[in-house]
Design a protein around this motif. Structure first.
Motif, PDB file in Angstrom:
ATOM      1  N   PHE A  48       0.826  -1.205   0.000  1.00  0.00           N
ATOM      2  CA  PHE A  48       0.000   0.000   0.000  1.00  0.00           C
ATOM      3  C   PHE A  48       0.861   1.256   0.000  1.00  0.00           C
ATOM      4  O   PHE A  48       1.718   1.423   0.878  1.00  0.00           O
ATOM      5  CB  PHE A  48      -0.933   0.005   1.221  1.00  0.00           C
ATOM      6  N   ARG A  49       0.638   2.125  -0.950  1.00  0.00           N
ATOM      7  CA  ARG A  49       1.318   3.420  -0.994  1.00  0.00           C
ATOM      8  C   ARG A  49       0.729   4.328   0.079  1.00  0.00           C
ATOM      9  O   ARG A  49      -0.503   4.458   0.207  1.00  0.00           O
ATOM     10  CB  ARG A  49       1.108   4.058  -2.377  1.00  0.00           C
ATOM     11  N   ALA A  50       1.577   4.978   0.843  1.00  0.00           N
ATOM     12  CA  ALA A  50       1.104   5.895   1.882  1.00  0.00           C
ATOM     13  C   ALA A  50       0.260   7.010   1.278  1.00  0.00           C
ATOM     14  O   ALA A  50      -0.731   7.456   1.875  1.00  0.00           O
ATOM     15  CB  ALA A  50       2.291   6.469   2.652  1.00  0.00           C
ATOM     16  N   SER A  51       0.646   7.468   0.073  1.00  0.00           N
ATOM     17  CA  SER A  51      -0.082   8.562  -0.566  1.00  0.00           C
ATOM     18  C   SER A  51      -1.487   8.160  -1.001  1.00  0.00           C
ATOM     19  O   SER A  51      -2.313   9.013  -1.303  1.00  0.00           O
ATOM     20  CB  SER A  51       0.701   9.056  -1.791  1.00  0.00           C
ATOM     21  N   LYS A  52      -1.766   6.846  -1.056  1.00  0.00           N
ATOM     22  CA  LYS A  52      -3.084   6.361  -1.480  1.00  0.00           C
ATOM     23  C   LYS A  52      -3.982   6.017  -0.293  1.00  0.00           C
ATOM     24  O   LYS A  52      -5.126   5.614  -0.478  1.00  0.00           O
ATOM     25  CB  LYS A  52      -2.932   5.111  -2.363  1.00  0.00           C
ATOM     26  N   LEU A  53      -3.467   6.142   0.907  1.00  0.00           N
ATOM     27  CA  LEU A  53      -4.246   5.794   2.096  1.00  0.00           C
ATOM     28  C   LEU A  53      -4.891   7.051   2.664  1.00  0.00           C
ATOM     29  O   LEU A  53      -4.310   7.744   3.508  1.00  0.00           O
ATOM     30  CB  LEU A  53      -3.336   5.127   3.142  1.00  0.00           C
ATOM     31  N   PRO A  79      11.499  -6.349   0.358  1.00  0.00           N
ATOM     32  CA  PRO A  79      12.013  -6.456  -1.014  1.00  0.00           C
ATOM     33  C   PRO A  79      10.875  -6.789  -1.986  1.00  0.00           C
ATOM     34  O   PRO A  79      10.123  -7.739  -1.770  1.00  0.00           O
ATOM     35  CB  PRO A  79      13.026  -7.598  -0.930  1.00  0.00           C
ATOM     36  N   LEU A  80      10.768  -6.000  -3.046  1.00  0.00           N
ATOM     37  CA  LEU A  80       9.731  -6.184  -4.060  1.00  0.00           C
ATOM     38  C   LEU A  80      10.356  -6.600  -5.387  1.00  0.00           C
ATOM     39  O   LEU A  80      11.262  -5.917  -5.880  1.00  0.00           O
ATOM     40  CB  LEU A  80       8.971  -4.871  -4.299  1.00  0.00           C
ATOM     41  N   PRO A  81       9.903  -7.703  -5.990  1.00  0.00           N
ATOM     42  CA  PRO A  81      10.297  -7.966  -7.372  1.00  0.00           C
ATOM     43  C   PRO A  81       9.652  -6.910  -8.271  1.00  0.00           C
ATOM     44  O   PRO A  81       8.638  -6.296  -7.895  1.00  0.00           O
ATOM     45  CB  PRO A  81       9.728  -9.360  -7.649  1.00  0.00           C
ATOM     46  N   ILE A  82      10.225  -6.705  -9.419  1.00  0.00           N
ATOM     47  CA  ILE A  82       9.732  -5.613 -10.254  1.00  0.00           C
ATOM     48  C   ILE A  82       8.298  -5.835 -10.700  1.00  0.00           C
ATOM     49  O   ILE A  82       7.543  -4.890 -10.912  1.00  0.00           O
ATOM     50  CB  ILE A  82      10.673  -5.392 -11.458  1.00  0.00           C
ATOM     51  N   GLU A  83       7.865  -7.120 -10.790  1.00  0.00           N
ATOM     52  CA  GLU A  83       6.467  -7.397 -11.159  1.00  0.00           C
ATOM     53  C   GLU A  83       5.506  -6.832 -10.113  1.00  0.00           C
ATOM     54  O   GLU A  83       4.467  -6.257 -10.453  1.00  0.00           O
ATOM     55  CB  GLU A  83       6.242  -8.907 -11.313  1.00  0.00           C
ATOM     56  N   ALA A  84       5.842  -6.998  -8.831  1.00  0.00           N
ATOM     57  CA  ALA A  84       5.007  -6.448  -7.759  1.00  0.00           C
ATOM     58  C   ALA A  84       5.073  -4.925  -7.750  1.00  0.00           C
ATOM     59  O   ALA A  84       4.078  -4.246  -7.461  1.00  0.00           O
ATOM     60  CB  ALA A  84       5.446  -7.007  -6.413  1.00  0.00           C
ATOM     61  N   LEU A  85       6.239  -4.379  -8.076  1.00  0.00           N
ATOM     62  CA  LEU A  85       6.390  -2.918  -8.122  1.00  0.00           C
ATOM     63  C   LEU A  85       5.473  -2.310  -9.173  1.00  0.00           C
ATOM     64  O   LEU A  85       4.858  -1.263  -8.949  1.00  0.00           O
ATOM     65  CB  LEU A  85       7.846  -2.562  -8.416  1.00  0.00           C
ATOM     66  N   GLN A 124      14.056  -5.407  -4.619  1.00  0.00           N
ATOM     67  CA  GLN A 124      14.584  -4.297  -3.820  1.00  0.00           C
ATOM     68  C   GLN A 124      13.430  -3.646  -3.053  1.00  0.00           C
ATOM     69  O   GLN A 124      12.260  -3.813  -3.401  1.00  0.00           O
ATOM     70  CB  GLN A 124      15.231  -3.235  -4.715  1.00  0.00           C
ATOM     71  N   ALA A 125      13.787  -2.878  -2.050  1.00  0.00           N
ATOM     72  CA  ALA A 125      12.779  -2.112  -1.318  1.00  0.00           C
ATOM     73  C   ALA A 125      12.236  -0.995  -2.211  1.00  0.00           C
ATOM     74  O   ALA A 125      12.910  -0.543  -3.148  1.00  0.00           O
ATOM     75  CB  ALA A 125      13.391  -1.524  -0.050  1.00  0.00           C
ATOM     76  N   PHE A 126      11.047  -0.534  -1.901  1.00  0.00           N
ATOM     77  CA  PHE A 126      10.392   0.505  -2.697  1.00  0.00           C
ATOM     78  C   PHE A 126      11.273   1.750  -2.800  1.00  0.00           C
ATOM     79  O   PHE A 126      11.397   2.345  -3.880  1.00  0.00           O
ATOM     80  CB  PHE A 126       9.044   0.854  -2.061  1.00  0.00           C
ATOM     81  N   ALA A 127      11.883   2.141  -1.694  1.00  0.00           N
ATOM     82  CA  ALA A 127      12.715   3.355  -1.687  1.00  0.00           C
ATOM     83  C   ALA A 127      13.915   3.216  -2.620  1.00  0.00           C
ATOM     84  O   ALA A 127      14.377   4.197  -3.212  1.00  0.00           O
ATOM     85  CB  ALA A 127      13.179   3.670  -0.268  1.00  0.00           C
ATOM     86  N   GLN A 128      14.426   2.009  -2.757  1.00  0.00           N
ATOM     87  CA  GLN A 128      15.547   1.786  -3.672  1.00  0.00           C
ATOM     88  C   GLN A 128      15.089   1.823  -5.133  1.00  0.00           C
ATOM     89  O   GLN A 128      15.773   2.357  -5.998  1.00  0.00           O
ATOM     90  CB  GLN A 128      16.205   0.436  -3.366  1.00  0.00           C
ATOM     91  N   LEU A 133      10.547   9.285  -6.216  1.00  0.00           N
ATOM     92  CA  LEU A 133       9.177   9.478  -5.721  1.00  0.00           C
ATOM     93  C   LEU A 133       9.187   9.796  -4.230  1.00  0.00           C
ATOM     94  O   LEU A 133       9.821   9.099  -3.434  1.00  0.00           O
ATOM     95  CB  LEU A 133       8.334   8.220  -5.964  1.00  0.00           C
ATOM     96  N   GLU A 134       8.472  10.821  -3.862  1.00  0.00           N
ATOM     97  CA  GLU A 134       8.367  11.178  -2.446  1.00  0.00           C
ATOM     98  C   GLU A 134       7.162  10.446  -1.853  1.00  0.00           C
ATOM     99  O   GLU A 134       6.075  11.000  -1.692  1.00  0.00           O
ATOM    100  CB  GLU A 134       8.216  12.694  -2.296  1.00  0.00           C
ATOM    101  N   ASP A 135       7.364   9.176  -1.587  1.00  0.00           N
ATOM    102  CA  ASP A 135       6.272   8.344  -1.079  1.00  0.00           C
ATOM    103  C   ASP A 135       6.864   7.185  -0.287  1.00  0.00           C
ATOM    104  O   ASP A 135       8.066   6.902  -0.361  1.00  0.00           O
ATOM    105  CB  ASP A 135       5.423   7.810  -2.243  1.00  0.00           C
ATOM    106  N   ARG A 136       6.014   6.523   0.482  1.00  0.00           N
ATOM    107  CA  ARG A 136       6.426   5.345   1.238  1.00  0.00           C
ATOM    108  C   ARG A 136       5.506   4.198   0.846  1.00  0.00           C
ATOM    109  O   ARG A 136       4.337   4.405   0.476  1.00  0.00           O
ATOM    110  CB  ARG A 136       6.317   5.607   2.742  1.00  0.00           C
ATOM    111  N   LEU A 137       6.030   2.983   0.936  1.00  0.00           N
ATOM    112  CA  LEU A 137       5.229   1.795   0.667  1.00  0.00           C
ATOM    113  C   LEU A 137       5.197   0.926   1.918  1.00  0.00           C
ATOM    114  O   LEU A 137       6.248   0.568   2.460  1.00  0.00           O
ATOM    115  CB  LEU A 137       5.816   0.989  -0.498  1.00  0.00           C
ATOM    116  N   PHE A 138       3.986   0.629   2.384  1.00  0.00           N
ATOM    117  CA  PHE A 138       3.817  -0.242   3.545  1.00  0.00           C
ATOM    118  C   PHE A 138       3.370  -1.619   3.062  1.00  0.00           C
ATOM    119  O   PHE A 138       2.375  -1.742   2.349  1.00  0.00           O
ATOM    120  CB  PHE A 138       2.772   0.334   4.502  1.00  0.00           C
TER     121      PHE A 138
END
Length: 534
Positions: A48-53, A79-85, A124-128, A133-138
């Motif tokens: 979940f993107r923080a900006s979408k909550l 860690p997210l594979p690019i498909e999930a990203l 990789q993690a979302f931030a990587q 993008l100025e966002d966080r992924l939970f």
């Protein structure tokens, strides 16, 4: 909180240390953190993107997320594979993060994925991934635990938390049933684990895993819970049917021989016949003929037995001819192809003094459901597990009627002295919209109800209702499509409609035969379309 309280009250002895810890920690959370946790669990997926909550009742998402991050219930470094990203990024954001390596920026984002997957194989993690993008992924880490709690609450994994929302909005209303101490489907921790194991086996089967391996795992499961034993039998039956479809007859035979699920015996006979094991098939069919498990099995045996005897060189046995039926033949212009053939016949036959309703299975089932409401929703042990049930869990079990015989007898007794008319009318008003496995609220109008109660004889209703109770699964379908009333004469006629090339199905044939046996007015209407001028 309703789920947490319910589980603590009813499943305290079943909950694991991890689940009890989750409940304890949930109680201690700040209100906004509880709300955010619930929102994320109820949504689809786990990222979940923080900006979408954005939720009015939560406020600052970052503050609400803090305690959840501290508990490890959500993770922003997952860690997210690019498909999930790709699932959480918009097309413009993908270009912003990967534009330097995308050759065709005007393409679809799905077109870019194969190339990027090959170029970036590591998760990789979302931030990587998305530094610009100025966002966080939970990422939710407790979905497995929450699914186990959902299983204990609902007794299944096909219902989800949206049931609470639908009930709160008044879209679905459920009968309020008193729950006794034994009202839970999963009686022990072993039951919970076994139910999850069966679910995983079904998922593996549907994903294409080798059938023999899945069946071996299912058969190796030791079960003492009758409810779970039936679930296992149903899953094995479904796998057996799949094996039939792909001509894996040896595996199908092995499954059906040990399967107690209704219908498995006649499927075993059919597979033996397809394997040219005629003597074995005949022996089993002859044995089944002495005590058929249902009218549906009896009907199929009447077809297969003469065929097997003939294949073994026995004398030809003439099958009994179907009873002569009242037949209507109509030739109608098909003005609107979008309309069903039943609607055309309804319009053709309807008169002001003789209205026709398109009811199919809805009318008789609804009248039965209203009259027998107290029996259907009786709070018997093992029948109701939670407040969001449309009907009892054992509705399709062989002993459903037996367990409630006295209650059903009391309900049907009202047909003998006329009380049923007032009871059904009162229940139609009092229970309007409440979920039921029999009542079709979208079809049952006050006009239809009044005409039915005026024109349908009580002894006909009793015959229909008793037949339903013999085999609910088989007999609540197959009823005629239309019903026509003559209110002035207090009479009726049921009409089964068949379009060009259509034929009567087995359950329809059984209903037609039953109605003829009890001198109920019924007809089969065959329709041919008139040629339209060009």
């Amino acid at each position: 909180m309703q789920v947490i309280d319910w589980l603590e009250h009813r499943y305290a002895d079943v909950l694991s240390v991890e689940e009890l810890g989750f409940i304890r920690d949930f109680h201690r959370l700040p209100r906004d953190s509880k709300a955010l946790c619930v929102r994320m669990v109820m949504r689809k997926g786990i990222h979940f993107r923080a900006s979408k909550l954005h939720y009015v009742e939560i406020g600052d998402i970052a503050l609400a997320a803090g305690p959840l991050l501290a508990l490890g219930w959500i993770d922003e470094h997952c860690p997210l594979p690019i498909e999930a990203l790709f699932d959480v990024l918009l097309k413009a954001e993908i270009l912003q993060c990967f534009g330097a390596v995308i050759d065709q920026p005007k393409g679809k984002k799905t077109d870019w994925l194969p190339t990027l997957s090959e170029r970036f194989p590591e998760a990789q993690a979302f931030a990587q991934w998305c530094a610009p993008l100025e966002d966080r992924l939970f990422s939710l880490t407790i979905m497995g635990l929450c699914d186990r709690l959902r299983l204990m609450f609902f007794g299944n994994l096909y219902q989800d938390w949206s049931e609470f929302v639908l009930a709160d909005l008044g879209i679905f209303t459920y009968e309020k049933v008193e729950f006794c101490a034994d009202s839970r489907g999963l009686r022990s921790r072993e039951d919970v684990d076994a139910c999850l194991f069966l679910h995983d086996c079904q998922q593996d089967f549907e994903a294409g895993e080798a059938v023999a391996e899945v069946v071996e795992r299912i058969n190796g499961l030791v079960l003492s819970n009758p409810w779970l034993q039936r679930r296992r039998g149903k899953l094995l039956f479904q796998i057996g049917q799949h094996c039939e479809r792909i001509a894996a007859f040896s595996t199908a035979l092995t499954i059906y021989r040990d399967c107690a699920y209704p219908g498995a015996r006649v499927r075993l006979i059919r597979v033996l016949e397809r394997c040219a094991e005629y003597q074995l098939a005949l022996g089993l069919a002859t044995q089944a003929e002495q005590a058929p498990e249902s009218a549906a099995e009896q009907q199929q045996l009447q077809r297969v037995l003469p065929r097997l005897r003939r294949k073994l060189g026995g004398p030809a046995i003439k099958r009994s001819s179907p009873r002569e039926m009242v037949r209507l033949d109509l030739q109608l212009p098909r003005v609107d192809p979008a309309l069903s053939v039943e609607h055309y016949v309804q319009a053709q036959l309807a008169e002001d003094s003789a209205p026709v309703h398109y009811v199919e299975n809805s009318l008789i089932n609804s009248l039965f459901g209203l009259l027998c409401w107290p029996a259907i929703f009786a709070p018997l042990p093992g029948a109701f597990f939670h407040p969001f049930q449309r009907g009892p869990v054992d509705l399709l079990n062989e002993d459903f009627h037996v367990r409630r015989a006295d209650l059903f007898q009391a309900c049907l007794a009202e047909l003998d002295d006329g009380r049923y008319v007032q009871t059904i009318r009162e229940r139609f008003t009092a229970k309007w919209g409440v979920q039921s496995p029999f009542v079709f609220w979208g079809v049952l109008s006050e006009e239809l109800l009044d005409q039915a109660l005026d024109c349908l004889p009580a002894d006909h209703l009793k015959h229909w209702f008793n037949r339903l109770l013999l085999d609910i699964k088989a007999n609540r379908a197959g009823m005629p499509d239309l019903i026509q009333f003559w209110p002035q004469d207090k009479t009726y006629r049921m009409i089964e409609v068949k379009g060009p090339g259509d034929r009567l199905q087995d359950n329809q044939l059984r209903w037609l035969e039953f109605c003829h046996e009890h001198q109920m007015p019924i007809a089969v209407c065959y329709v041919q379309w008139l040629e339209q001028d060009a």
